[in-house]
Write a protein that holds these residues in place. Structure first.
Motif, mmCIF file in Angstrom:
data_model
loop_
_atom_site.group_PDB
_atom_site.id
_atom_site.type_symbol
_atom_site.label_atom_id
_atom_site.label_comp_id
_atom_site.label_asym_id
_atom_site.label_seq_id
_atom_site.Cartn_x
_atom_site.Cartn_y
_atom_site.Cartn_z
ATOM 1 N N ALA A 138 0.818 -1.215 0.000
ATOM 2 C CA ALA A 138 0.000 0.000 0.000
ATOM 3 C C ALA A 138 0.851 1.265 0.000
ATOM 4 O O ALA A 138 0.352 2.342 -0.376
ATOM 5 C CB ALA A 138 -0.928 -0.004 1.210
ATOM 6 N N ALA A 139 2.090 1.177 0.411
ATOM 7 C CA ALA A 139 2.948 2.362 0.507
ATOM 8 C C ALA A 139 3.642 2.704 -0.800
ATOM 9 O O ALA A 139 4.123 3.835 -0.969
ATOM 10 C CB ALA A 139 3.996 2.149 1.597
ATOM 11 N N MET A 140 3.715 1.784 -1.730
ATOM 12 C CA MET A 140 4.595 1.966 -2.883
ATOM 13 C C MET A 140 4.197 3.164 -3.739
ATOM 14 O O MET A 140 5.036 3.986 -4.114
ATOM 15 C CB MET A 140 4.648 0.675 -3.689
ATOM 16 C CG MET A 140 5.351 -0.448 -2.932
ATOM 17 S SD MET A 140 5.312 -2.055 -3.769
ATOM 18 C CE MET A 140 6.198 -1.656 -5.265
ATOM 19 N N ASP A 141 2.927 3.305 -4.064
ATOM 20 C CA ASP A 141 2.495 4.457 -4.863
ATOM 21 C C ASP A 141 2.794 5.766 -4.156
ATOM 22 O O ASP A 141 3.188 6.764 -4.786
ATOM 23 C CB ASP A 141 0.992 4.371 -5.147
ATOM 24 C CG ASP A 141 0.644 3.394 -6.268
ATOM 25 O OD1 ASP A 141 1.571 2.800 -6.859
ATOM 26 O OD2 ASP A 141 -0.556 3.217 -6.542
ATOM 27 N N ASP A 142 2.625 5.800 -2.844
ATOM 28 C CA ASP A 142 2.874 7.023 -2.083
ATOM 29 C C ASP A 142 4.348 7.415 -2.133
ATOM 30 O O ASP A 142 4.683 8.607 -2.213
ATOM 31 C CB ASP A 142 2.423 6.854 -0.636
ATOM 32 C CG ASP A 142 0.918 6.682 -0.508
ATOM 33 O OD1 ASP A 142 0.195 7.112 -1.417
ATOM 34 O OD2 ASP A 142 0.476 6.102 0.502
ATOM 35 N N PHE A 143 5.228 6.439 -2.082
ATOM 36 C CA PHE A 143 6.656 6.749 -2.135
ATOM 37 C C PHE A 143 7.057 7.238 -3.529
ATOM 38 O O PHE A 143 7.901 8.137 -3.661
ATOM 39 C CB PHE A 143 7.484 5.536 -1.702
ATOM 40 C CG PHE A 143 7.695 5.465 -0.214
ATOM 41 C CD1 PHE A 143 8.914 5.810 0.342
ATOM 42 C CD2 PHE A 143 6.669 5.081 0.639
ATOM 43 C CE1 PHE A 143 9.119 5.770 1.712
ATOM 44 C CE2 PHE A 143 6.854 5.032 2.013
ATOM 45 C CZ PHE A 143 8.084 5.387 2.558
ATOM 46 N N VAL A 144 6.461 6.668 -4.560
ATOM 47 C CA VAL A 144 6.719 7.179 -5.906
ATOM 48 C C VAL A 144 6.250 8.625 -6.017
ATOM 49 O O VAL A 144 6.962 9.502 -6.536
ATOM 50 C CB VAL A 144 6.032 6.293 -6.963
ATOM 51 C CG1 VAL A 144 6.110 6.935 -8.350
ATOM 52 C CG2 VAL A 144 6.675 4.908 -7.008
ATOM 53 N N ALA A 145 5.050 8.906 -5.518
ATOM 54 C CA ALA A 145 4.516 10.271 -5.568
ATOM 55 C C ALA A 145 5.383 11.254 -4.791
ATOM 56 O O ALA A 145 5.447 12.445 -5.129
ATOM 57 C CB ALA A 145 3.084 10.287 -5.034
ATOM 58 N N ALA A 146 6.068 10.775 -3.752
ATOM 59 C CA ALA A 146 6.919 11.643 -2.929
ATOM 60 C C ALA A 146 8.295 11.864 -3.531
ATOM 61 O O ALA A 146 9.102 12.608 -2.951
ATOM 62 C CB ALA A 146 7.063 11.044 -1.533
ATOM 63 N N ALA B 262 2.658 -16.609 -6.825
ATOM 64 C CA ALA B 262 1.717 -16.153 -7.851
ATOM 65 C C ALA B 262 0.654 -15.251 -7.234
ATOM 66 O O ALA B 262 0.279 -14.212 -7.803
ATOM 67 C CB ALA B 262 1.073 -17.355 -8.544
ATOM 68 N N GLU B 263 0.171 -15.618 -6.051
ATOM 69 C CA GLU B 263 -0.811 -14.779 -5.364
ATOM 70 C C GLU B 263 -0.211 -13.423 -5.008
ATOM 71 O O GLU B 263 -0.860 -12.373 -5.170
ATOM 72 C CB GLU B 263 -1.310 -15.487 -4.112
ATOM 73 C CG GLU B 263 -2.354 -14.700 -3.339
ATOM 74 C CD GLU B 263 -2.853 -15.422 -2.104
ATOM 75 O OE1 GLU B 263 -3.714 -14.851 -1.402
ATOM 76 O OE2 GLU B 263 -2.385 -16.548 -1.829
ATOM 77 N N LEU B 264 1.027 -13.410 -4.534
ATOM 78 C CA LEU B 264 1.673 -12.146 -4.186
ATOM 79 C C LEU B 264 1.839 -11.251 -5.413
ATOM 80 O O LEU B 264 1.615 -10.036 -5.346
ATOM 81 C CB LEU B 264 3.034 -12.410 -3.537
ATOM 82 C CG LEU B 264 3.864 -11.162 -3.226
ATOM 83 C CD1 LEU B 264 3.158 -10.262 -2.227
ATOM 84 C CD2 LEU B 264 5.247 -11.531 -2.726
ATOM 85 N N LEU B 265 2.225 -11.821 -6.540
ATOM 86 C CA LEU B 265 2.382 -11.015 -7.748
ATOM 87 C C LEU B 265 1.056 -10.399 -8.174
ATOM 88 O O LEU B 265 1.016 -9.258 -8.658
ATOM 89 C CB LEU B 265 2.975 -11.870 -8.873
ATOM 90 C CG LEU B 265 4.422 -12.331 -8.653
ATOM 91 C CD1 LEU B 265 4.851 -13.267 -9.768
ATOM 92 C CD2 LEU B 265 5.367 -11.141 -8.553
ATOM 93 N N GLY B 266 -0.027 -11.118 -7.986
ATOM 94 C CA GLY B 266 -1.340 -10.545 -8.253
ATOM 95 C C GLY B 266 -1.643 -9.389 -7.324
ATOM 96 O O GLY B 266 -2.209 -8.362 -7.744
ATOM 97 N N GLN B 267 -1.268 -9.519 -6.060
ATOM 98 C CA GLN B 267 -1.479 -8.433 -5.097
ATOM 99 C C GLN B 267 -0.629 -7.219 -5.455
ATOM 100 O O GLN B 267 -1.082 -6.069 -5.332
ATOM 101 C CB GLN B 267 -1.137 -8.932 -3.687
ATOM 102 C CG GLN B 267 -2.076 -10.012 -3.169
ATOM 103 C CD GLN B 267 -1.539 -10.710 -1.928
ATOM 104 O OE1 GLN B 267 -0.348 -10.607 -1.616
ATOM 105 N NE2 GLN B 267 -2.399 -11.430 -1.233
ATOM 106 N N LEU B 268 0.601 -7.448 -5.910
ATOM 107 C CA LEU B 268 1.466 -6.348 -6.333
ATOM 108 C C LEU B 268 0.867 -5.627 -7.538
ATOM 109 O O LEU B 268 0.875 -4.386 -7.606
ATOM 110 C CB LEU B 268 2.855 -6.896 -6.672
ATOM 111 C CG LEU B 268 3.878 -5.900 -7.209
ATOM 112 C CD1 LEU B 268 4.168 -4.802 -6.189
ATOM 113 C CD2 LEU B 268 5.176 -6.625 -7.603
ATOM 114 N N ASP B 269 0.328 -6.377 -8.474
ATOM 115 C CA ASP B 269 -0.327 -5.785 -9.639
ATOM 116 C C ASP B 269 -1.498 -4.906 -9.217
ATOM 117 O O ASP B 269 -1.639 -3.758 -9.649
ATOM 118 C CB ASP B 269 -0.809 -6.915 -10.559
ATOM 119 C CG ASP B 269 -1.293 -6.409 -11.908
ATOM 120 O OD1 ASP B 269 -1.200 -5.198 -12.187
ATOM 121 O OD2 ASP B 269 -1.778 -7.242 -12.699
ATOM 122 N N ASP B 270 -2.329 -5.418 -8.331
ATOM 123 C CA ASP B 270 -3.509 -4.671 -7.891
ATOM 124 C C ASP B 270 -3.142 -3.421 -7.088
ATOM 125 O O ASP B 270 -3.863 -2.419 -7.122
ATOM 126 C CB ASP B 270 -4.410 -5.571 -7.032
ATOM 127 C CG ASP B 270 -5.040 -6.701 -7.825
ATOM 128 O OD1 ASP B 270 -5.113 -6.607 -9.066
ATOM 129 O OD2 ASP B 270 -5.455 -7.696 -7.191
#
Length: 361
Positions: free
Chosen positions: A236-244, A266-274
């Motif tokens: 959940a933090a990744m987009d925020d760090f890119v924006a910062a 495979a499940e984790l990669l799906g979560q990363l995509d989402d």
């Protein structure tokens, strides 16, 4: 026993009651800053951050492994400053501004050197370290050609022996490092983290610091990544760090082979995509690191977290390898590891083709 999920949410990561301090470190501006953050802590003078008998080499500390990480802190002065060539994740390993960690990942290699305890040691001569890094980067000049570390900049690993996101809770060392690299036209900083510290979002890195969020399947992280931020929080933090203004990448690390491991990844990669936006995916890349373990750490873990060793210590799958410092490590047998790696990279290409691999081993 390791902290439970309830413990993680109700207990502070740091509740410092005792600070071991070299006199020079305690008297420095950075040392005083740390002491002021915990004014009620007992301060114990020590001749060296490496010479604390009640911490290092005391086998009785195994039973207090996590408690010591929460309640103890060490202040020292970094004596030797050098930027060692690396060439895998980064071009250089920067001089450490800390050593040890408040978290307690069961596979962490840092305790192998420190014996039976490794709370955070803060190196307080930060001005000497940042000055050295600035001079070193300027001596390199422009990067002559792209490599797997970065296509343009020289990259310096800041957190070889620690987690910078947690270090930033203790002192302004990380803020000073981010500011230093913000002013270097040919170099960027890089650190891996398992902890989401949103105070870092205010440091204005301007693209000169790379944060590598370490990821593994959530159920496995609950067993192995003790006292860290949950995987869902890291995602959940990744987009925020890119924006910062950070460059954000991921470490798939360590990859631990257990029954159903590919399905879990495979499940984790799906979560990363989402969890990530198009902007985050456009600058994303990854490192893939399979588990390396150690016989001494295995013995320590048996004293405080034996459940972890059921998946980390697998003699039927592993072979010994002597490290550069003479320790005996174990890793997956070479032929099997090549097969595991091929399977993982195939899964990654299928499920996350937008995530290039910088290196894998």
């Amino acid at each position: 026993m390791p902290d439970t999920e309830t413990d993680r949410s109700t207990r502070p990561l740091l509740d410092i009651g005792r600070i071991y301090a070299e006199p020079e470190a305690a008297a420095s501006p950075r040392g005083r800053q740390v002491l002021d953050r915990w004014p009620d802590a007992e301060v114990v003078e020590v001749p060296s951050h490496w010479q604390i008998p009640e911490l290092h080499g005391n086998e009785a500390n195994v039973a207090r492994w996590v408690r010591i990480k929460r309640e103890a802190l060490v202040l020292g002065v970094k004596k030797s400053l050098s930027a060692r060539p690396n060439g895998r994740s980064t071009d250089f390993i920067a001089p450490s501004t800390s050593n040890g960690c408040a978290m307690a990942c069961a596979y962490c290699y840092v305790p192998r050197r420190k014996g039976y305890s490794n709370p955070i040691t803060v190196f307080t001569n930060i001005d000497k370290i940042t000055g050295y890094l600035s001079r070193h980067a300027r001596r390199q000049g422009p990067k002559p050609q792209p490599n797997q570390c970065d296509p343009v900049d020289w990259v310096y690993d800041l957190g070889e022996n620690s987690d910078c996101s947690v270090d930033a809770l203790v002192s302004d060392n990380v803020a000073d490092l981010v500011a230093t690299f913000r002013g270097l036209p040919n170099a960027k900083a890089s650190f891996a983290t398992k902890y989401v510290n949103r105070e870092l979002l205010d440091l204005d890195p301007q693209g000169r610091t790379r944060v590598r969020f370490s990821l593994m399947p959530a159920a496995q992280a609950m067993l192995l990544d003790i006292r860290t931020s949950p995987i869902v929080a890291r995602l959940a933090a990744m987009d925020d760090f890119v924006a910062a203004g950070y460059e954000v990448q991921v470490n798939f690390s360590p990859v631990v082979v257990v029954d159903g491991w590919l399905e879990a990844w495979a499940e984790l990669l799906g979560q990363l995509d989402d969890a990530t936006s198009a902007a985050t995916k456009a600058q994303l890349a990854c490192e893939v690191i399979f588990l390396t373990h150690n016989d001494r750490l295995h013995e320590v873990n048996l004293g405080w977290h034996p459940q972890a060793e059921q998946v980390l210590w697998r003699p039927e799958l592993q072979e010994p390898k002597r490290s550069e410092n003479g320790m005996i490590n174990v890793r997956y047998r070479w032929r099997e590891k090549q097969r595991y790696l091929e399977q993982f990279l195939g899964l990654l290409a299928d499920r996350a083709p937008w995530c290039p691999v910088r290196y894998a081993f």
